[in-house]
Design a protein around this motif. Structure first.
Motif, PDB file in Angstrom:
ATOM      1  N   ASP C  11       0.833  -1.191   0.000  1.00  0.00           N
ATOM      2  CA  ASP C  11       0.000   0.000   0.000  1.00  0.00           C
ATOM      3  C   ASP C  11       0.869   1.243   0.000  1.00  0.00           C
ATOM      4  OD1 ASP C  11      -2.045  -1.671   0.061  1.00  0.00           O
ATOM      5  OD2 ASP C  11      -2.791  -1.146   2.056  1.00  0.00           O
ATOM      6  N   HIS C  12       1.882   1.171   0.821  1.00  0.00           N
ATOM      7  CA  HIS C  12       2.768   2.327   0.940  1.00  0.00           C
ATOM      8  C   HIS C  12       3.405   2.641  -0.411  1.00  0.00           C
ATOM      9  CE1 HIS C  12       6.725   4.214   1.853  1.00  0.00           C
ATOM     10  NE2 HIS C  12       5.897   5.035   2.480  1.00  0.00           N
ATOM     11  N   ARG C  13       3.970   1.606  -1.025  1.00  0.00           N
ATOM     12  CA  ARG C  13       4.576   1.801  -2.339  1.00  0.00           C
ATOM     13  C   ARG C  13       3.566   2.415  -3.301  1.00  0.00           C
ATOM     14  NH1 ARG C  13       7.479  -3.340  -2.017  1.00  0.00           N
ATOM     15  NH2 ARG C  13       5.622  -4.307  -2.837  1.00  0.00           N
ATOM     16  N   THR C  14       2.370   1.814  -3.288  1.00  0.00           N
ATOM     17  CA  THR C  14       1.337   2.286  -4.191  1.00  0.00           C
ATOM     18  C   THR C  14       1.023   3.758  -3.930  1.00  0.00           C
ATOM     19  OG1 THR C  14       0.399   0.089  -4.188  1.00  0.00           O
ATOM     20  CG2 THR C  14      -0.992   1.871  -5.009  1.00  0.00           C
ATOM     21  N   ARG C  15       0.872   4.071  -2.636  1.00  0.00           N
ATOM     22  CA  ARG C  15       0.489   5.437  -2.308  1.00  0.00           C
ATOM     23  C   ARG C  15       1.578   6.420  -2.737  1.00  0.00           C
ATOM     24  NH1 ARG C  15       0.817   5.824   3.139  1.00  0.00           N
ATOM     25  NH2 ARG C  15       2.401   7.398   2.769  1.00  0.00           N
ATOM     26  N   VAL C  16       2.819   6.075  -2.370  1.00  0.00           N
ATOM     27  CA  VAL C  16       3.923   6.947  -2.742  1.00  0.00           C
ATOM     28  C   VAL C  16       3.952   7.160  -4.247  1.00  0.00           C
ATOM     29  CG1 VAL C  16       6.423   7.074  -2.896  1.00  0.00           C
ATOM     30  CG2 VAL C  16       5.345   6.382  -0.762  1.00  0.00           C
ATOM     31  N   GLY C  17       3.796   6.049  -4.976  1.00  0.00           N
ATOM     32  CA  GLY C  17       3.812   6.144  -6.426  1.00  0.00           C
ATOM     33  C   GLY C  17       2.724   7.062  -6.928  1.00  0.00           C
ATOM     34  N   ARG C  18       1.551   6.869  -6.382  1.00  0.00           N
ATOM     35  CA  ARG C  18       0.433   7.684  -6.864  1.00  0.00           C
ATOM     36  C   ARG C  18       0.659   9.157  -6.560  1.00  0.00           C
ATOM     37  NH1 ARG C  18      -5.074   4.928  -5.231  1.00  0.00           N
ATOM     38  NH2 ARG C  18      -3.620   3.247  -4.767  1.00  0.00           N
ATOM     39  N   GLU C  19       1.227   9.408  -5.402  1.00  0.00           N
ATOM     40  CA  GLU C  19       1.483  10.808  -5.056  1.00  0.00           C
ATOM     41  C   GLU C  19       2.495  11.437  -6.008  1.00  0.00           C
ATOM     42  OE1 GLU C  19       2.665  10.825  -0.996  1.00  0.00           O
ATOM     43  OE2 GLU C  19       0.606  10.473  -0.297  1.00  0.00           O
ATOM     44  N   ARG C  20       3.551  10.682  -6.270  1.00  0.00           N
ATOM     45  CA  ARG C  20       4.550  11.214  -7.184  1.00  0.00           C
ATOM     46  C   ARG C  20       3.913  11.491  -8.538  1.00  0.00           C
ATOM     47  NH1 ARG C  20       9.980   8.893  -9.478  1.00  0.00           N
ATOM     48  NH2 ARG C  20       9.259   6.859  -8.797  1.00  0.00           N
ATOM     49  N   SER C  21       3.133  10.501  -8.993  1.00  0.00           N
ATOM     50  CA  SER C  21       2.465  10.649 -10.270  1.00  0.00           C
ATOM     51  C   SER C  21       1.590  11.890 -10.293  1.00  0.00           C
ATOM     52  CB  SER C  21       1.636   9.395 -10.535  1.00  0.00           C
ATOM     53  OG  SER C  21       0.929   9.535 -11.728  1.00  0.00           O
ATOM     54  N   ALA C  22       0.840  12.080  -9.226  1.00  0.00           N
ATOM     55  CA  ALA C  22      -0.065  13.226  -9.173  1.00  0.00           C
ATOM     56  C   ALA C  22       0.731  14.527  -9.214  1.00  0.00           C
ATOM     57  CB  ALA C  22      -0.911  13.164  -7.908  1.00  0.00           C
ATOM     58  N   ARG C  23       1.850  14.551  -8.528  1.00  0.00           N
ATOM     59  CA  ARG C  23       2.660  15.764  -8.531  1.00  0.00           C
ATOM     60  C   ARG C  23       3.175  16.059  -9.947  1.00  0.00           C
ATOM     61  NH1 ARG C  23       7.156  14.604  -5.412  1.00  0.00           N
ATOM     62  NH2 ARG C  23       5.793  13.169  -4.266  1.00  0.00           N
ATOM     63  N   THR C  24       3.649  15.014 -10.597  1.00  0.00           N
ATOM     64  CA  THR C  24       4.123  15.203 -11.967  1.00  0.00           C
ATOM     65  C   THR C  24       2.997  15.716 -12.853  1.00  0.00           C
ATOM     66  OG1 THR C  24       5.655  13.384 -11.663  1.00  0.00           O
ATOM     67  CG2 THR C  24       5.209  14.069 -13.909  1.00  0.00           C
ATOM     68  N   GLU C  25       1.830  15.123 -12.698  1.00  0.00           N
ATOM     69  CA  GLU C  25       0.711  15.528 -13.541  1.00  0.00           C
ATOM     70  C   GLU C  25       0.396  17.002 -13.307  1.00  0.00           C
ATOM     71  OE1 GLU C  25      -1.766  12.324 -14.199  1.00  0.00           O
ATOM     72  OE2 GLU C  25      -3.576  13.512 -14.562  1.00  0.00           O
ATOM     73  N   THR C  26       0.396  17.406 -12.071  1.00  0.00           N
ATOM     74  CA  THR C  26       0.147  18.809 -11.766  1.00  0.00           C
ATOM     75  C   THR C  26       1.201  19.699 -12.417  1.00  0.00           C
ATOM     76  OG1 THR C  26      -0.787  18.160  -9.646  1.00  0.00           O
ATOM     77  CG2 THR C  26      -0.163  20.474  -9.912  1.00  0.00           C
ATOM     78  N   LYS C  27       2.447  19.229 -12.361  1.00  0.00           N
ATOM     79  CA  LYS C  27       3.527  19.984 -12.976  1.00  0.00           C
ATOM     80  C   LYS C  27       3.261  20.156 -14.478  1.00  0.00           C
ATOM     81  CE  LYS C  27       7.611  18.137 -12.559  1.00  0.00           C
ATOM     82  NZ  LYS C  27       8.921  17.596 -12.078  1.00  0.00           N
ATOM     83  N   ILE C  28       2.846  19.085 -15.085  1.00  0.00           N
ATOM     84  CA  ILE C  28       2.569  19.150 -16.521  1.00  0.00           C
ATOM     85  C   ILE C  28       1.411  20.099 -16.792  1.00  0.00           C
ATOM     86  CG2 ILE C  28       1.876  17.840 -18.550  1.00  0.00           C
ATOM     87  CD1 ILE C  28       3.191  15.384 -17.355  1.00  0.00           C
ATOM     88  N   LEU C  29       0.364  19.984 -16.002  1.00  0.00           N
ATOM     89  CA  LEU C  29      -0.807  20.832 -16.232  1.00  0.00           C
ATOM     90  C   LEU C  29      -0.455  22.298 -16.061  1.00  0.00           C
ATOM     91  CD1 LEU C  29      -3.504  18.656 -14.466  1.00  0.00           C
ATOM     92  CD2 LEU C  29      -3.432  19.254 -16.887  1.00  0.00           C
ATOM     93  N   ALA C  30       0.292  22.592 -15.025  1.00  0.00           N
ATOM     94  CA  ALA C  30       0.668  23.986 -14.799  1.00  0.00           C
ATOM     95  C   ALA C  30       1.491  24.511 -15.969  1.00  0.00           C
ATOM     96  CB  ALA C  30       1.452  24.115 -13.496  1.00  0.00           C
ATOM     97  N   ALA C  31       2.414  23.687 -16.435  1.00  0.00           N
ATOM     98  CA  ALA C  31       3.226  24.087 -17.583  1.00  0.00           C
ATOM     99  C   ALA C  31       2.349  24.271 -18.818  1.00  0.00           C
ATOM    100  CB  ALA C  31       4.304  23.051 -17.846  1.00  0.00           C
ATOM    101  N   ALA C  32       1.411  23.343 -18.989  1.00  0.00           N
ATOM    102  CA  ALA C  32       0.543  23.397 -20.155  1.00  0.00           C
ATOM    103  C   ALA C  32      -0.279  24.682 -20.153  1.00  0.00           C
ATOM    104  CB  ALA C  32      -0.380  22.181 -20.179  1.00  0.00           C
ATOM    105  N   LEU C  33      -0.717  25.073 -18.971  1.00  0.00           N
ATOM    106  CA  LEU C  33      -1.489  26.310 -18.867  1.00  0.00           C
ATOM    107  C   LEU C  33      -0.687  27.480 -19.438  1.00  0.00           C
ATOM    108  CD1 LEU C  33      -4.047  27.600 -17.745  1.00  0.00           C
ATOM    109  CD2 LEU C  33      -2.828  27.989 -15.616  1.00  0.00           C
TER     110      LEU C  33
END
Lengths: 216, 216, 216, 216
Positions: C11-33
């Motif tokens: 679960d921990h691995r999964t959660r960490v992964g998802r968080e990292r992924s979400a952060r990256t996605e936000t980074k991309i979205l902000a850049a895209a804006l």
DNA sequence: TATGAATGAGAATTCATTCAT
DNA sequence: CATGAATGAATTCTCATTCAT
């Protein structure tokens, strides 16, 4: 300039263009034949065709949409003539055993004269594009000249044998008599007795008239 | 925690780990078998194995270095037992014709009982990993029970026939008797006369004792 | 390791992964804006987003299939909250004129506080993703507070005015009062008389409570 | 052939060539209008113009250096006449309100008579190439006939409204009276009172004399 | 001037591999 | 050992531009 003259000019441009295009396409197909023969149908990358044909990437895409399309085109270009040619060469020959036997010998003769072609067909051949001479087989079965436990098995055995033979020939590991030996063995597999086989093998190989000299 | 207790724990961990690892490896191999069977040895991408096995990319690399290594491993895992198994089943059977014929029938029986295996072998099989029973063939030739124009031709015909047969069986296009029919046809191809063939076909199929129940 | 512990680890691995992924996605979205705001919806190449977000090409494709998909996602990410936020801020305010006028002023306040957002919305906005507050308009019309020759014309005029205003604001060519001026003008366009317009403009701007501080 | 005759022939050729060239250019421009209208100013590729105009790539480059140049040329070719035409039609009409109102009605009439033109202008229009009738607006403001919180807001509202209107008309989603409705609404936005608006709307639409029948 | 095949730089996309957790 | 997000080199594919006819 008259309309007629202009039209003539246009035609000329068009014709020249089409000729150039056709030449390029042939160049690509010839290169593809070599590449597919060496690497099989799945492995090659676009660049290998491009390099082998001595053209640019862009030109490749002007002629073919994908490697798959090129494979299809190469198959057709390659095998289209041959079977018809053999058919013609066998014209006038009577009897399914003799016809089938001589057809096989001619086929292997072609293979032994062109290793690239041989490998290409061996690797790319899928049922349907290059059919076995169904008619002779059926006739031979009906006349009791051929024997087989089932049509499926018969077809599979012949098909597999020919493919393996092409691989050997294409790989350069076949003796000069190999084609004839395999032909004889195929007849034996069909239950033909030794004497008849011998007759077929002694028979002179009919001359093959190429439909037209395909530039390659 | 005492040193002993720790060691014991470690041992336990190690054992559990090794078992888990072995189970994962088996999962990957079983998946690889399916994937190679469906797509051939060249086309598949790492992701297809990963998806089929229900593991992560990282885990794949913990077990295999590349697709090539996986292919090799899968081949060995898959075909290693079989031929020895057949060998054992044929123990006590005398005469090259009977031995070879029954061997073929057993081989096709295995194929018909496992289509995935059948397709896998058909597509991946390269000379060497799965040999024909050379000894019986040579003996049969020497005794005049088999006839063939040349060993190469004989080998190629049998090899090709078997491969095509496996493709048909693996594709699910074979009747129930197909394996026996093809076996009979192969004997006929080797020049065995019909009476002997009939004898082989009538003979009871020897029981196959699986070396061990491989979980899949 | 117990099954529970293992599950917890997983679960921990999964959660960490998802968080990292979400952060990256936000980074991309902000850049895209930023990128979409500067270059419009058609022009930008994948590499511009990649460079702006400071990620690799591969990572981009791990999150979005195409520029089109990114555009959609950015739109939703960007405009989703705002209108709801305004809706909330207007809670308790009565009367279509006041509500519509204050809504506009809030909208332009947001635009003036974030030029990138302003340009993005101006360029990318397609009817439907960001609706005008239909209800207030309709109510105003029914009550005779708004006048317009036809709903279509009214919608188009308001829509076009807002878009042009966003372009000006985003370009940095707007005075500090511009948002209010445009709001007033829009009310005038709806046939509201000057006194009422003045009332709306004098009204204190309701506080906007950001649904949650979106990191950007 | 005498020098004179030759010269005459050359002249003839030249003239024919020039005419042909002009015709080709017109063909390209007309096609470009459609393409830009459908796809906007950024998206289209050279091939789309080539296909739409029914010419070859080479010919395109004989006439225009790039898509940008084509866009400019198309803009000029398309909008050049119109505003002057309207100017002429309004000659003799007195009063900023009436002049501006009738100008708008004429503009939308043009749009409704040519959807392709309408979409093209809506998408491609950038400030500067097609100006608002500044003089009437300023005069109206000075005379107190128009009211606006600021010139910027006024310009943006009108500009945006007209662009949206053109999009609707070009998309075929406008009723027959839409152009007049939008004209009236624009006047209302400028603070003109209903009676005056009604007068403008009742006024007969001045005849437009096309500067010259532009072939398209 | 018109044509369209050929070109190749550049943009899009895939996929084997790494690595922090 | 298992995970899966990130990476970037390799590959596919597009498209503006050139040029011989």
């Amino acid at each position: 300039m008259s309309a007629t003259a202009r039209r003539r000019t246009t035609d000329h441009r068009t014709r020249v263009g089409r000729e150039r295009s056709a030449r390029t396409e042939t160049k690509i197909l010839a290169a593809a034949l070599r590449v597919f023969a060496e690497r099989g149908p799945d492995a090659p990358k676009i660049d290998e065709f491009v390099a082998a044909a001595g053209i640019s990437r862009g030109t490749f895409y002007n002629h073919f949409d994908s490697v798959g399309a090129l494979l299809t085109a190469t198959s057709e270009w390659t095998t289209g003539e041959l079977l018809r040619t053999i058919e013609v060469a066998l014209d006038g020959i009577e009897g399914p055993v003799l016809r089938f036997g001589l057809g096989l010998r001619l086929f292997f003769a072609k293979a032994q004269s062109d290793h690239v072609w041989s490998l290409f067909v061996a690797r790319v051949w899928k049922m349907g594009s290059l059919e076995l001479p169904v008619r002779d087989l059926e006739e031979g079965l009906q006349l009791g000249l051929f024997r087989a436990p089932s049509p499926d098995a018969m077809r599979d055995l012949l098909f597999g044998a020919v493919r393996e033979a092409l691989l050997r020939i294409g790989g350069g590991h076949a003796s000069r008599q190999y084609g004839d030996e395999m032909s004889a063995l195929c007849l034996q597999a069909l239950g033909v007795d030794s004497r008849r086989i011998a007759t077929v093998m002694r028979h002179a190989l009919p001359a093959v008239v190429p439909a037209e000299a395909v530039e390659r």
